[in-house]
Design a protein around this motif. Structure first.
Motif, PDB file in Angstrom:
ATOM      1  N   MET A 149       0.832  -1.209   0.000  1.00 34.87           N
ATOM      2  CA  MET A 149       0.000   0.000   0.000  1.00 34.87           C
ATOM      3  C   MET A 149       0.864   1.256   0.000  1.00 34.87           C
ATOM      4  O   MET A 149       0.453   2.296  -0.488  1.00 34.87           O
ATOM      5  N   ASN A 150       2.113   1.158   0.533  1.00 31.05           N
ATOM      6  CA  ASN A 150       2.958   2.344   0.597  1.00 31.05           C
ATOM      7  C   ASN A 150       3.295   2.892  -0.773  1.00 31.05           C
ATOM      8  O   ASN A 150       3.596   4.060  -0.926  1.00 31.05           O
ATOM      9  N   GLY A 151       3.248   2.026  -1.848  1.00 33.55           N
ATOM     10  CA  GLY A 151       3.560   2.505  -3.190  1.00 33.55           C
ATOM     11  C   GLY A 151       2.406   3.195  -3.876  1.00 33.55           C
ATOM     12  O   GLY A 151       2.556   3.677  -5.002  1.00 33.55           O
ATOM     13  N   LEU A 152       1.259   3.274  -3.268  1.00 31.42           N
ATOM     14  CA  LEU A 152       0.082   3.854  -3.906  1.00 31.42           C
ATOM     15  C   LEU A 152       0.086   5.376  -3.883  1.00 31.42           C
ATOM     16  O   LEU A 152      -0.609   6.003  -4.687  1.00 31.42           O
ATOM     17  N   GLY A 153       0.862   5.977  -3.004  1.00 31.72           N
ATOM     18  CA  GLY A 153       0.762   7.428  -2.830  1.00 31.72           C
ATOM     19  C   GLY A 153      -0.457   7.769  -1.979  1.00 31.72           C
ATOM     20  O   GLY A 153      -1.311   6.912  -1.701  1.00 31.72           O
ATOM     21  N   THR A 185      -3.130   9.602  -2.561  1.00 29.42           N
ATOM     22  CA  THR A 185      -4.445   9.489  -3.200  1.00 29.42           C
ATOM     23  C   THR A 185      -4.915   8.039  -3.214  1.00 29.42           C
ATOM     24  O   THR A 185      -6.070   7.723  -2.897  1.00 29.42           O
ATOM     25  N   GLY A 186      -3.987   7.128  -3.590  1.00 25.86           N
ATOM     26  CA  GLY A 186      -4.355   5.715  -3.627  1.00 25.86           C
ATOM     27  C   GLY A 186      -4.643   5.166  -2.248  1.00 25.86           C
ATOM     28  O   GLY A 186      -5.562   4.349  -2.068  1.00 25.86           O
ATOM     29  N   ARG A 187      -3.870   5.606  -1.254  1.00 26.85           N
ATOM     30  CA  ARG A 187      -4.094   5.106   0.110  1.00 26.85           C
ATOM     31  C   ARG A 187      -5.431   5.574   0.651  1.00 26.85           C
ATOM     32  O   ARG A 187      -6.147   4.830   1.340  1.00 26.85           O
ATOM     33  N   ILE A 188      -5.798   6.824   0.367  1.00 16.83           N
ATOM     34  CA  ILE A 188      -7.111   7.318   0.811  1.00 16.83           C
ATOM     35  C   ILE A 188      -8.231   6.546   0.142  1.00 16.83           C
ATOM     36  O   ILE A 188      -9.229   6.167   0.777  1.00 16.83           O
ATOM     37  N   ALA A 189      -8.074   6.271  -1.165  1.00 20.76           N
ATOM     38  CA  ALA A 189      -9.105   5.515  -1.887  1.00 20.76           C
ATOM     39  C   ALA A 189      -9.250   4.119  -1.315  1.00 20.76           C
ATOM     40  O   ALA A 189     -10.372   3.599  -1.165  1.00 20.76           O
ATOM     41  N   ALA A 190      -8.114   3.475  -0.984  1.00 19.38           N
ATOM     42  CA  ALA A 190      -8.172   2.133  -0.413  1.00 19.38           C
ATOM     43  C   ALA A 190      -8.854   2.149   0.956  1.00 19.38           C
ATOM     44  O   ALA A 190      -9.638   1.260   1.290  1.00 19.38           O
ATOM     45  N   ALA A 191      -8.535   3.175   1.757  1.00 17.88           N
ATOM     46  CA  ALA A 191      -9.164   3.290   3.071  1.00 17.88           C
ATOM     47  C   ALA A 191     -10.663   3.499   2.943  1.00 17.88           C
ATOM     48  O   ALA A 191     -11.449   2.946   3.707  1.00 17.88           O
ATOM     49  N   LEU A 192     -11.077   4.304   1.962  1.00 16.03           N
ATOM     50  CA  LEU A 192     -12.504   4.510   1.750  1.00 16.03           C
ATOM     51  C   LEU A 192     -13.203   3.232   1.342  1.00 16.03           C
ATOM     52  O   LEU A 192     -14.332   2.965   1.756  1.00 16.03           O
ATOM     53  N   ALA A 193     -12.532   2.438   0.538  1.00 16.23           N
ATOM     54  CA  ALA A 193     -13.125   1.170   0.115  1.00 16.23           C
ATOM     55  C   ALA A 193     -13.330   0.243   1.306  1.00 16.23           C
ATOM     56  O   ALA A 193     -14.361  -0.431   1.428  1.00 16.23           O
ATOM     57  N   LEU A 194     -12.350   0.199   2.205  1.00 11.43           N
ATOM     58  CA  LEU A 194     -12.488  -0.638   3.395  1.00 11.43           C
ATOM     59  C   LEU A 194     -13.605  -0.127   4.295  1.00 11.43           C
ATOM     60  O   LEU A 194     -14.374  -0.898   4.867  1.00 11.43           O
ATOM     61  N   THR A 195     -13.688   1.199   4.396  1.00 13.26           N
ATOM     62  CA  THR A 195     -14.717   1.793   5.251  1.00 13.26           C
ATOM     63  C   THR A 195     -16.112   1.465   4.750  1.00 13.26           C
ATOM     64  O   THR A 195     -17.055   1.301   5.531  1.00 13.26           O
ATOM     65  N   ALA A 196     -16.254   1.334   3.444  1.00 11.23           N
ATOM     66  CA  ALA A 196     -17.576   1.087   2.859  1.00 11.23           C
ATOM     67  C   ALA A 196     -18.084  -0.316   3.107  1.00 11.23           C
ATOM     68  O   ALA A 196     -19.260  -0.602   2.926  1.00 11.23           O
TER      69      ALA A 196
END
Length: 341
Positions: A1-5, A7-18
């Motif tokens: 996940m550290n390579g996502l930057g 923006t990518g990390r926030i998007a991944a966190a939002l996906a988990l939150t959903a």
């Protein structure tokens, strides 16, 4: 996940939150408003005492940014009515002792249930407030007096809410609380002791513009139990921390914290009580301060109770009880005489 930057990390966190939670039943949906909430909305609990006295615990009277909220307990007699001036009761404010570094609004000397004692004073026709103030680990003498005056101003400002006669306010204190009560009583109009504005519950923009309550903190009488009034000679009580000084450098601070430094003929009448066997604060403190009051033209009464020491503690329970009850009754007689004027 550290390579996502980011923006990518926030998007991944939002996906988990959903993803739906399987942890258990959902909470009742809370009410959410559009701005930060700073009000204390915890239910205000009431205690009921004999003779129709109602007590409100932990009533916030000041909230200064950078410090804990300050609270008092308020005991209201049956006769005190909110609203118009009919049936309003005189106000007594108790200032606790504890060497300026401990103690609280619900203890004093050998009284096993001091809130019940305060309620019994209320039953005699007074609104009684017992105040907590900042202690020496977070404040100095001037700050503590500001807290007491802040309580006076708050209660005057809310006189209609609590059935208080704002023209009849009296301070009563024991030990360090006696010194603070006497200092608050003798510094009417002294700028160094004016309480600051309560800003802790205000949004930043309002806090920067907040002003202290525009009501008087002067009182019409004071009672002091076994107080150290000359802060250059405090007996066994330690004063360096609360004065903010050390050793021989304390003379200026001690004078500024001594009630006798501010005496004039406008000061209110006082009753001073002390135990003759007090080995923590000499009864000489009371006698000398009484002489200074008389010399300034201030009405004063003194009572020296034989055989008991600090806190009305005697050699046994009967002597402690007798002295404690006598001090209480003499205090009430004095306050009632002032209230009748």
């Amino acid at each position: 996940m550290n390579g996502l930057g980011w923006t990518g990390r926030i998007a991944a966190a939002l996906a988990l939150t959903a993803q739906p939670s399987l942890a258990g039943p959902r909470l009742a949906e809370p009410k959410v408003v559009a701005a930060t909430v700073r009000d204390d909305v915890f239910p205000k609990l009431l205690a009921h005492y004999p003779n129709g006295v109602v007590a409100r615990g932990d009533l916030e009277f000041a909230n200064v940014t950078g410090f804990r909220p300050l609270v008092l307990d308020l005991y209201t007699p049956r006769k005190a009515k909110a609203g118009g001036k009919t049936n309003r009761a005189p106000l007594v404010i108790w200032v606790h002792g504890g060497g300026w570094n401990r103690g609280d609004s619900r203890t004093s000397g050998g009284f096993a249930d001091f809130p019940a004692v305060l309620a019994s004073i209320a039953a005699r026709g007074f609104v009684v407030a017992s105040v907590n103030y900042r202690l020496s680990g977070e404040a100095r003498i001037a700050d503590q007096v500001q807290d007491i005056k802040g309580a006076v101003r708050f209660l005057r400002a809310h006189a209609a809410d609590y059935g208080i006669d704002a023209d009849r306010a009296y301070l009563v204190g024991g030990s360090a609380g006696a010194q603070l009560a006497a200092l608050a009583a003798t510094t009417c109009g002294v700028a160094a002791f004016h309480p600051p504005a309560s800003t802790g519950r205000l949004p930043g923009s309002q806090a920067r513009l907040a002003k202290p309550l525009a009501v008087s903190d002067c009182v019409q009488g004071a009672v002091a139990w076994f107080g150290p009034f000359d802060m250059s000679r405090p007996g066994a009580l330690k004063v360096e921390q609360v004065l903010g000084c050390a050793g021989t450098n304390c003379s200026t601070a001690a004078a500024a914290a001594s009630p006798a430094s501010y005496l004039d003929t406008r000061d209110p009448p006082m009753l001073l009580l002390h135990g003759a066997a007090d080995d923590q604060v000499s009864p000489e403190q009371t006698l000398v301060f009484a002489d200074r009051l008389r010399a300034a033209g201030v009405p004063v009464q003194t009572v020296i109770l034989p055989g008991v020491g600090h806190g009305w503690i005697g050699p046994d329970q009967p002597s402690t009880r007798a002295a404690s009850l006598e001090a209480l009754e003499r205090t009430l007689d004095f306050l009632e005489s002032l209230a009748r004027r």
